[in-house]
Design an enzyme around this catalytic site. Structure first.
Site, PDB file in Angstrom:
ATOM      1  N   ILE A 118      -7.749 117.535  14.440  1.00 22.32           N
ATOM      2  CA  ILE A 118      -6.502 117.880  14.560  1.00 22.32           C
ATOM      3  C   ILE A 118      -6.729 119.048  15.374  1.00 22.32           C
ATOM      4  CG2 ILE A 118      -7.054 119.720  12.693  1.00 22.32           C
ATOM      5  CD1 ILE A 118      -4.012 120.288  12.391  1.00 22.32           C
ATOM      6  N   SER A 119      -6.120 118.840  16.828  1.00 23.87           N
ATOM      7  CA  SER A 119      -5.534 119.691  17.771  1.00 23.87           C
ATOM      8  C   SER A 119      -6.026 121.330  17.944  1.00 23.87           C
ATOM      9  CB  SER A 119      -5.086 119.604  19.312  1.00 23.87           C
ATOM     10  OG  SER A 119      -6.073 117.744  19.707  1.00 23.87           O
TER      11      SER A 119
END
Length: 272
Positions: A118-119
């Site tokens: 997840i960025s």
């Protein structure tokens, strides 16, 4: 903009043969309701159904925790009111594993399984602000390449009237469906398929955003972008580095702008 495809869309029920480009056509699955046995069929996802039991603990239910994250992102230079409001509204801790929930509101990327992440919230906010730049109203129909755990898709549902999000890894497609049940987002459609070929049935798109970077921007994405639309994606530039790239499709042609260096997982074709 042409009308959206009807749901459920009729997609091939047998194993699809490779296209001329060697890409695998999109196969979409519905998000089942809690009260029914999940049945995966080759059709596009309709809506996110009823909420499951909410996770508890670690103080992550508090809006104050998200507000602190939003203030930090605002201090980094993100000013778009809609993006900041979406970051405040969407609970990031619902998209990370329990063991990592204490880090959910830190500006860091986190593993979500299958070699994906997840960025960082700051990077997500930057890309969404670029997508919405110059617009105070909601975008029309947008396409996300790489659903991942579903966090960015949830944010985009606050910024666009309709969102299509496609994921090539079945395990993550299933995980994002579970994560998004809680939010009951009626304007979000999840698709399982090859993101490199986009989703032509929903085109043209006012915006396209990608969470993986390839050697270049696939031609299919630009073809599916509406005139006046914008694409934001990481891509390897002539300098050999991965940079954030913005593509604007105008009546007279394509305008490409290369921005800061980034580090995203590689863009791949096919499904797995």
């Amino acid at each position: 903009m042409k009308p959206r495809p009807g749901f459920p869309a009729r997609l091939p029920s047998s194993a699809p043969a490779p296209t001329a480009r060697g890409k695998t056509p999109v196969v979409a699955h519905p998000i089942p309701r809690e009260t029914k046995t999940p049945v995966l069929k080759p059709k596009a996802v309709v809506h996110v159904p009823d909420r499951p039991v909410a996770p508890t603990g670690v103080g992550m239910e508090s809006q104050a925790v998200r507000a602190a994250m939003v203030r930090k992102i605002q201090a980094q230079g993100v000013t778009h009111a809609g993006v900041l409001a979406a970051l405040q509204a969407v609970e990031r801790h619902r998209f990370v594993d329990t063991a990592l929930v204490n880090q959910a509101y830190e500006d860091t990327s986190l593993p979500i399984g299958l070699g994906q992440t997840i960025s960082k919230p700051g990077v997500v906010a930057r890309m969404l602000e670029l997508l919405c730049q110059g617009r105070s109203e909601k975008l029309g129909r947008v396409l996300e390449i790489g659903t991942g755990c579903g966090y960015q898709a949830a944010l985009m549902s606050h910024l666009a009237r309709e969102v299509y999000s496609i994921e090539r890894l079945k395990g993550l497609h299933e995980k994002s469906r579970e994560n998004l049940r809680w939010f009951r987002l009626s304007n979000l459609h999840l698709l399982f398929g090859d993101g490199m070929v986009g989703y032509a049935k929903g085109a043209p798109y006012a915006g396209i955003i990608a969470a993986a970077g390839g050697n270049d921007i696939p031609a299919a994405w630009i073809d599916q972008l509406a005139v006046g639309g914008r694409l934001v994606a990481p891509a390897v530039t002539a300098a050999g580095r991965q940079n954030l790239v913005v593509v604007d499709k105008t009546a007279t042609g394509i305008v490409r702008t290369e921005l800061e260096a980034v580090l995203f997982v590689p863009l791949k074709s096919g499904v797995a």
